[in-house]
Write an enzyme that holds these catalytic residues in place. Sequence first.
Site, PDB file in Angstrom:
ATOM      1  N   ASP A   1      11.515  17.572  29.757  1.00 55.95           N
ATOM      2  CA  ASP A   1      11.605  19.012  29.497  1.00 55.95           C
ATOM      3  C   ASP A   1      12.678  19.190  28.416  1.00 55.95           C
ATOM      4  O   ASP A   1      13.431  18.253  28.113  1.00 55.95           O
ATOM      5  CB  ASP A   1      11.980  19.740  30.806  1.00 55.95           C
ATOM      6  CG  ASP A   1      12.067  21.249  30.656  1.00 55.95           C
ATOM      7  OD1 ASP A   1      11.505  21.791  29.691  1.00 55.95           O
ATOM      8  OD2 ASP A   1      12.723  21.895  31.511  1.00 55.95           O
TER       9      ASP A   1
ATOM     10  N   CYS B   1       6.255  20.311  30.899  1.00 54.40           N
ATOM     11  CA  CYS B   1       5.927  21.675  31.328  1.00 54.40           C
ATOM     12  C   CYS B   1       5.624  22.596  30.136  1.00 54.40           C
ATOM     13  O   CYS B   1       4.955  23.603  30.302  1.00 54.40           O
ATOM     14  CB  CYS B   1       7.065  22.247  32.164  1.00 54.40           C
ATOM     15  SG  CYS B   1       8.656  22.193  31.319  1.00 54.40           S
TER      16      CYS B   1
ATOM     17  N   ARG C   1      -1.939  25.396  35.403  1.00 54.00           N
ATOM     18  CA  ARG C   1      -1.100  26.528  35.809  1.00 54.00           C
ATOM     19  C   ARG C   1      -1.987  27.662  36.321  1.00 54.00           C
ATOM     20  O   ARG C   1      -1.684  28.299  37.337  1.00 54.00           O
ATOM     21  CB  ARG C   1      -0.259  27.047  34.622  1.00 54.00           C
ATOM     22  CG  ARG C   1       0.869  26.141  34.179  1.00 54.00           C
ATOM     23  CD  ARG C   1       1.932  25.962  35.252  1.00 54.00           C
ATOM     24  NE  ARG C   1       2.520  27.211  35.708  1.00 54.00           N
ATOM     25  CZ  ARG C   1       3.525  27.855  35.110  1.00 54.00           C
ATOM     26  NH1 ARG C   1       4.078  27.343  34.025  1.00 54.00           N
ATOM     27  NH2 ARG C   1       4.012  28.992  35.603  1.00 54.00           N
TER      28      ARG C   1
ATOM     29  N   GLN D   1       5.317  25.807  38.365  1.00 52.13           N
ATOM     30  CA  GLN D   1       5.002  24.745  37.417  1.00 52.13           C
ATOM     31  C   GLN D   1       4.747  23.434  38.154  1.00 52.13           C
ATOM     32  O   GLN D   1       3.800  22.706  37.861  1.00 52.13           O
ATOM     33  CB  GLN D   1       6.166  24.571  36.422  1.00 52.13           C
ATOM     34  CG  GLN D   1       5.991  23.414  35.465  1.00 52.13           C
ATOM     35  CD  GLN D   1       4.862  23.628  34.469  1.00 52.13           C
ATOM     36  OE1 GLN D   1       4.813  24.672  33.810  1.00 52.13           O
ATOM     37  NE2 GLN D   1       3.960  22.658  34.330  1.00 52.13           N
TER      38      GLN D   1
ATOM     39  N   HIS E   1      11.547  25.843  39.444  1.00 50.52           N
ATOM     40  CA  HIS E   1      10.290  26.336  38.845  1.00 50.52           C
ATOM     41  C   HIS E   1       9.124  25.836  39.709  1.00 50.52           C
ATOM     42  O   HIS E   1       8.344  24.981  39.294  1.00 50.52           O
ATOM     43  CB  HIS E   1      10.180  25.826  37.404  1.00 50.52           C
ATOM     44  CG  HIS E   1       9.164  26.538  36.558  1.00 50.52           C
ATOM     45  ND1 HIS E   1       8.404  27.605  37.019  1.00 50.52           N
ATOM     46  CD2 HIS E   1       8.782  26.347  35.258  1.00 50.52           C
ATOM     47  CE1 HIS E   1       7.612  28.022  36.046  1.00 50.52           C
ATOM     48  NE2 HIS E   1       7.810  27.279  34.982  1.00 50.52           N
TER      49      HIS E   1
ATOM     50  N   ARG F   1      10.444  36.191  36.916  1.00 48.44           N
ATOM     51  CA  ARG F   1      11.125  35.128  36.154  1.00 48.44           C
ATOM     52  C   ARG F   1      12.491  35.670  35.761  1.00 48.44           C
ATOM     53  O   ARG F   1      12.584  36.673  35.045  1.00 48.44           O
ATOM     54  CB  ARG F   1      10.329  34.750  34.912  1.00 48.44           C
ATOM     55  CG  ARG F   1      11.135  33.921  33.939  1.00 48.44           C
ATOM     56  CD  ARG F   1      10.315  33.299  32.852  1.00 48.44           C
ATOM     57  NE  ARG F   1       9.502  32.223  33.373  1.00 48.44           N
ATOM     58  CZ  ARG F   1       8.893  31.299  32.614  1.00 48.44           C
ATOM     59  NH1 ARG F   1       9.027  31.338  31.298  1.00 48.44           N
ATOM     60  NH2 ARG F   1       8.168  30.342  33.156  1.00 48.44           N
TER      61      ARG F   1
HETATM   62  N1  NVA Z   1      13.832  24.250  31.640  1.00 48.32           N
HETATM   63  C1  NVA Z   1      13.025  25.165  30.857  1.00 48.32           C
HETATM   64  C2  NVA Z   1      11.671  25.295  31.477  1.00 48.32           C
HETATM   65  C3  NVA Z   1      10.722  26.181  30.702  1.00 48.32           C
HETATM   66  C4  NVA Z   1       9.372  26.281  31.347  1.00 48.32           C
HETATM   67  C5  NVA Z   1      13.721  26.509  30.782  1.00 48.32           C
HETATM   68  O1  NVA Z   1      14.226  26.970  31.807  1.00 48.32           O
HETATM   69  O2  NVA Z   1      13.785  27.089  29.693  1.00 48.32           O
HETATM   70  N1   CP Z   2       5.988  25.990  31.518  1.00 46.26           N
HETATM   71  C1   CP Z   2       6.181  27.322  31.527  1.00 46.26           C
HETATM   72  O1   CP Z   2       6.628  27.901  32.519  1.00 46.26           O
HETATM   73  O2   CP Z   2       5.823  27.951  30.375  1.00 46.26           O
HETATM   74  P1   CP Z   2       6.181  29.437  29.955  1.00 46.26           P
HETATM   75  O3   CP Z   2       7.691  29.471  29.755  1.00 46.26           O
HETATM   76  O4   CP Z   2       5.438  29.650  28.675  1.00 46.26           O
HETATM   77  O5   CP Z   2       5.768  30.374  31.036  1.00 46.26           O
END
Ligand code: NVA
Ligand code: CP
Length: 302
Positions: free
Chosen positions: A219, A259, A287, A132, A129, A102
């Site tokens: 989101d 998400c 997930r 997800q 992502h 990540r």
């Molecule tokens: N768009 C959000 C998704 C988190 C799962 C982020 O990147 O923070």
């Molecule tokens: N939706 C998601 O990816 O959650 P986290 O940021 O908690 O991993």
Amino acid sequence: MKHLLKLMDLSQKEITQILNLADQLKFEKKNGIEHHLLKGKTLGMIFSKSSTRTRVSFEVGMYDLGGSALFLSSRDLQIGRGEPVEDTARVLSRYLDGIMIRTFAQKEVEDLAEYGSIPIINGLTDYCHPCQVLADLMTIREYKGACAGNKLCYIGDGNNMTNSLIVGGIKMGMEVSVACPKGYEPDAEIMAWAKENGKFTCTEDVMEAAKDADVLYTDVWASMGQESEAEARKKIFKNYQINAEVMKVADEKAMVLHCLPAHREEEITAEVFEAHAKEIFDEAENRLHAQKAVLVKCLGEK
Ligand code: NVA
Ligand code: CP
């Protein structure tokens, strides 16, 4: 499947195979049937951003499959002090059977795959992502019987989630509509691809996008890495919310997905969130099952 870098790399058939395996693994876990398909394998999990669901689902997923997972914060790795991705990739390939990462730049994930010799799984970048969205598609199939033929409407920032939802939705035969403020649209290349390959619209008008939608999705207005813009974004996005008015124009049986993490009274009202908590937390649970399917496909099948 060698890697999971982005959904655009997968065919409809490959996505369907992952979802079918995820369904099977979910059913079997609920019935106490264990599958040590990744016995003795080790997954490295590199995190440059926070995570609850991704970290825990991959770690528990590896455990369920008979393998193990290592949590590697980029703050503690030498990569956080400037060791090149090319070198990190070649070193970690000697120890591990796969990496889930990540991070911010999609290029870092692509570079790990290029320079390393083990499967790389994208656990979120600023661009997309995919993990997800596989869980999201799994949840849509559970509730609606199929993805194809349903209208998926995303309301909010044209971000990593939006990019993957468009690709996943269109590949699985869904109609996809996006409502976002001008200047906050999803990736231009993805939108052009979606228009050529399915039914896709992007508008500033929330009600137009939500009309007759079978699945409503939102989101956060400010993603990880955009904390300094959060206050300004609250003003820009204030009308881009899933609320009772939006629910009225959607299909009467519309499901709501998020998400997570969610900001109540920002992108979704507490009322709508709680009314649809069942599907939102089924989505979060999925997930685990979807990530296990991805792990088996990437690390287990040679
Ligand atoms: N768009 C959000 C998704 C988190 C799962 C982020 O990147 O923070
Ligand atoms: N939706 C998601 O990816 O959650 P986290 O940021 O908690 O991993």
